[in-house]
Design an enzyme around this catalytic site. Structure first.
Site, PDB file in Angstrom:
ATOM      1  N   ASP A  12     -11.856  -4.432   1.753  1.00 43.42           N
ATOM      2  CA  ASP A  12     -12.253  -5.818   1.461  1.00 43.42           C
ATOM      3  C   ASP A  12     -13.322  -6.339   2.418  1.00 43.42           C
ATOM      4  O   ASP A  12     -13.384  -7.533   2.707  1.00 43.42           O
ATOM      5  CB  ASP A  12     -11.033  -6.759   1.489  1.00 43.42           C
ATOM      6  CG  ASP A  12      -9.897  -6.225   0.663  1.00 43.42           C
ATOM      7  OD1 ASP A  12     -10.161  -5.829  -0.483  1.00 43.42           O
ATOM      8  OD2 ASP A  12      -8.759  -6.180   1.152  1.00 43.42           O
ATOM      9  N   LYS A  15     -17.983  -4.408   0.560  1.00 45.80           N
ATOM     10  CA  LYS A  15     -18.756  -3.218   0.153  1.00 45.80           C
ATOM     11  C   LYS A  15     -19.426  -3.429  -1.201  1.00 45.80           C
ATOM     12  O   LYS A  15     -20.554  -3.018  -1.400  1.00 45.80           O
ATOM     13  CB  LYS A  15     -17.850  -1.993   0.019  1.00 45.80           C
ATOM     14  CG  LYS A  15     -17.382  -1.410   1.303  1.00 45.80           C
ATOM     15  CD  LYS A  15     -16.484  -0.219   1.045  1.00 45.80           C
ATOM     16  CE  LYS A  15     -15.225  -0.514   0.274  1.00 45.80           C
ATOM     17  NZ  LYS A  15     -14.251  -1.404   0.907  1.00 45.80           N
ATOM     18  N   GLY A  39     -10.947  -3.447  -5.264  1.00 50.32           N
ATOM     19  CA  GLY A  39     -11.458  -4.632  -5.944  1.00 50.32           C
ATOM     20  C   GLY A  39     -12.795  -4.988  -5.326  1.00 50.32           C
ATOM     21  O   GLY A  39     -12.860  -5.365  -4.162  1.00 50.32           O
ATOM     22  N   HIS A  40     -13.870  -4.781  -6.066  1.00 50.66           N
ATOM     23  CA  HIS A  40     -15.213  -5.053  -5.537  1.00 50.66           C
ATOM     24  C   HIS A  40     -15.806  -6.252  -6.275  1.00 50.66           C
ATOM     25  O   HIS A  40     -15.904  -6.245  -7.492  1.00 50.66           O
ATOM     26  CB  HIS A  40     -16.103  -3.816  -5.691  1.00 50.66           C
ATOM     27  CG  HIS A  40     -15.648  -2.654  -4.845  1.00 50.66           C
ATOM     28  ND1 HIS A  40     -16.050  -1.362  -5.050  1.00 50.66           N
ATOM     29  CD2 HIS A  40     -14.808  -2.617  -3.780  1.00 50.66           C
ATOM     30  CE1 HIS A  40     -15.479  -0.575  -4.146  1.00 50.66           C
ATOM     31  NE2 HIS A  40     -14.720  -1.320  -3.377  1.00 50.66           N
ATOM     32  N   GLN A 198     -11.668   1.152  -0.380  1.00 50.14           N
ATOM     33  CA  GLN A 198     -10.786   0.768   0.735  1.00 50.14           C
ATOM     34  C   GLN A 198     -11.601   0.787   2.033  1.00 50.14           C
ATOM     35  O   GLN A 198     -12.795   0.544   2.005  1.00 50.14           O
ATOM     36  CB  GLN A 198      -9.564   1.688   0.823  1.00 50.14           C
ATOM     37  CG  GLN A 198      -8.546   1.507  -0.291  1.00 50.14           C
ATOM     38  CD  GLN A 198      -8.931   2.165  -1.587  1.00 50.14           C
ATOM     39  OE1 GLN A 198      -9.289   3.318  -1.617  1.00 50.14           O
ATOM     40  NE2 GLN A 198      -8.866   1.440  -2.682  1.00 50.14           N
TER      41      GLN A 198
HETATM   42  P1  IMP Z   1      -2.276   2.072  -2.549  1.00 52.34           P
HETATM   43  O1  IMP Z   1      -3.718   2.440  -2.380  1.00 52.34           O
HETATM   44  O2  IMP Z   1      -2.008   1.248  -3.772  1.00 52.34           O
HETATM   45  O3  IMP Z   1      -1.371   3.275  -2.437  1.00 52.34           O
HETATM   46  O4  IMP Z   1      -1.856   1.120  -1.306  1.00 52.34           O
HETATM   47  C1  IMP Z   1      -1.761   1.601   0.030  1.00 52.34           C
HETATM   48  C2  IMP Z   1      -2.191   0.522   1.013  1.00 52.34           C
HETATM   49  O5  IMP Z   1      -3.590   0.334   0.916  1.00 52.34           O
HETATM   50  C3  IMP Z   1      -1.561  -0.850   0.748  1.00 52.34           C
HETATM   51  O6  IMP Z   1      -1.337  -1.477   2.002  1.00 52.34           O
HETATM   52  C4  IMP Z   1      -2.646  -1.592  -0.016  1.00 52.34           C
HETATM   53  O7  IMP Z   1      -2.540  -2.988   0.140  1.00 52.34           O
HETATM   54  C5  IMP Z   1      -3.885  -1.049   0.647  1.00 52.34           C
HETATM   55  N1  IMP Z   1      -5.068  -1.062  -0.234  1.00 52.34           N
HETATM   56  C6  IMP Z   1      -5.333  -0.231  -1.260  1.00 52.34           C
HETATM   57  N2  IMP Z   1      -6.524  -0.520  -1.806  1.00 52.34           N
HETATM   58  C7  IMP Z   1      -7.038  -1.537  -1.096  1.00 52.34           C
HETATM   59  C8  IMP Z   1      -8.272  -2.247  -1.159  1.00 52.34           C
HETATM   60  O8  IMP Z   1      -9.159  -1.976  -1.978  1.00 52.34           O
HETATM   61  N3  IMP Z   1      -8.433  -3.250  -0.252  1.00 52.34           N
HETATM   62  C9  IMP Z   1      -7.492  -3.524   0.694  1.00 52.34           C
HETATM   63  N4  IMP Z   1      -6.328  -2.880   0.794  1.00 52.34           N
HETATM   64  C10 IMP Z   1      -6.103  -1.884  -0.089  1.00 52.34           C
END
Ligand code: IMP
Length: 408
Positions: A12, A15, A39-40, A198
């Site tokens: 977040d 990017k 989420g972009h 991420q």
């Molecule tokens: P997962 O990717 O759904 O397995 O989540 C694993 C961890 O990564 C969790 O703490 C999510 O909140 C975090 N996470 C996954 N994708 C994002 C992102 O795009 N932005 C921020 N946190 C993320």
């Protein structure tokens, strides 16, 4: 020329906006990791686009984009997202390619993801998008790839409900699929942007394990997941916010604490609109953590930092930044590898004078107020890495370049 753009914190960082800004001169944009957990957000001419799976270059009418081999793709989410952007006036047909090596997220993986997280010794707070389960299936060599589903013999190995789920997507996905290695060979002399997902602190290897995602958010992931080799990467841009945020559980040494920081978290969350694009969850907020940022530079060969959200601090009298950790009474500037140490790390803060100026209308770095420049230049000295781009607002045009971009 190949430029990799990664998040240098916990995701977040902005990017999407930066890739969108850089994509103007790119010939191709390739996303190399993650799935619909990302989420972009892109804002151009007042229109907001929210992307989860599609690389940010899609907003330009002439750009091709690729969903790389390192991604995990939920077909239902993909075609829903394509419909939404089509409704917003984006013609995507013939412009979205998918690596035939990318893995497919099946509906049951999403259910298992949610159930597994509840049962974990340390629940992560996943996005529930089936990400970890799909990567586990991949590592377990039992996954379903985009290229496999066009093959009748492979389909025969699937259960009836799996075949039923995939049936409406097989032809559509086949039409978009590509052998990414040879596509990248065609683009060898062109300008290619690799978009990470991420942030590096959520990377499976260099992140705050086990509180991480399951893909490769680090720049090295561009090599495997983007169809090129490691020496083909020319530049790495690490995007970071002027403060820090984290969604979900896990250590966050510089997180704001009411006892110490009053209602700073609420203020930053509201000004910075710090709510998840994918889940809507309020993001945890904290000071910029330079120990973590330097670690990001070291583990990712970041050639240039990209600072975003600096305008969120416009009204502040004073700004603090974390320059070391105090762990059990001992100061360190090294980013620890265990949750045990990170949970005990207290931020050692350095204060800076605020600039009390609206930055969004400033077009040129030299025109920034001195206190803002001091803040940026301290970050450069600490990390040993130049801040090449500064973003002062959500719009594409609210961005300052300090470096030549497509030059080696
Ligand atoms: P997962 O990717 O759904 O397995 O989540 C694993 C961890 O990564 C969790 O703490 C999510 O909140 C975090 N996470 C996954 N994708 C994002 C992102 O795009 N932005 C921020 N946190 C993320």
């Amino acid at each position: 020329m190949n430029i990799v753009v990664i998040g240098a914190q916990w995701g977040d960082e902005g990017k999407g906006k930066i890739v969108d800004f850089l994509a103007e001169d790119a010939d191709l944009v390739v996303r190399f990791s993650g799935g619909a957990n990302a989420g972009h957000t892109i804002v151009n001419e007042g229109v907001t686009y929210k992307l989860h799976l599609i690389p940010s270059g899609i907003v330009y009418p002439d750009k091709k984009v690729v969903l790389g081999s390192g991604m995990v793709i939920d077909p239902e989410a993909l075609f829903k997202e394509l419909q939404i952007i089509e409704d917003q006036g984006i013609a995507w047909q013939q412009r979205v390619l998918i690596s035939d090596r990318a893995h497919i997220v099946m509906p049951e993986y999403k259910k298992i993801d949610k159930e597994m997280d509840k049962k974990r010794r340390n629940p992560i707070g996943t996005t529930g998008r089936g990400i970890g389960v799909t990567y586990s299936m991949k590592a377990n060599r039992d996954g379903i790839r985009i290229g496999d589903i066009s093959n009748e013999a492979f389909l025969d190995t699937l259960r009836q409900d799996e075949k039923q789920f995939l049936a409406p997507y097989i032809e559509k996905l086949r039409a978009m699929s590509v052998n990414i290695t040879y596509l990248m060979e065609l683009y060898k002399e062109k300008k290619v942007l690799f978009e990470g997902a991420q942030g590096i602190l959520l990377d499976l290897d260099v992140g705050t394990y086990p509180f991480v995602s399951s893909g490769y958010s680090a720049s090295a992931g561009a090599a495997l997941g983007g169809g090129i080799g490691p020496t083909d990467i020319d530049k790495v841009f690490g995007v970071f916010k002027a403060y820090s945020t984290r969604v979900g559980n896990g250590p966050f040494p510089s997180e704001f604490k009411t006892e110490r920081d009053g209602n700073l978290e609420d203020i930053i969350r509201e000004i910075g609109r710090e709510y998840g694009v994918t889940t809507g969850r309020p993001r945890r907020c904290g000071y910029l953590d330079l120990v973590a940022l330097k670690y990001a530079c070291l583990t990712n060969s970041i050639t240039s930092l990209v600072m975003t959200h600096i305008d969120v601090y416009d009204e502040m009298d004073e700004i603090s930044v974390c320059v070391a950790y105090d762990i059990n009474g001992k100061e360190t500037i090294e980013f620890p590898s265990t949750t045990y140490e990170l949970d005990r790390a207290k931020p050692v803060l350095k204060r800076f004078k605020g600039w009390k100026t609206v930055l969004s209308s400033i077009k040129d770095y030299d025109a920034l107020p001195e206190p803002a420049k001091n803040y940026i230049e301290f970050i450069e000295d600490y990390t040993g890495t130049p801040v090449g781009i500064v973003s002062v607002g959500y719009e594409r045009k609210e961005t300052m370049m300090r470096i030549p971009l497509w030059k080696k």
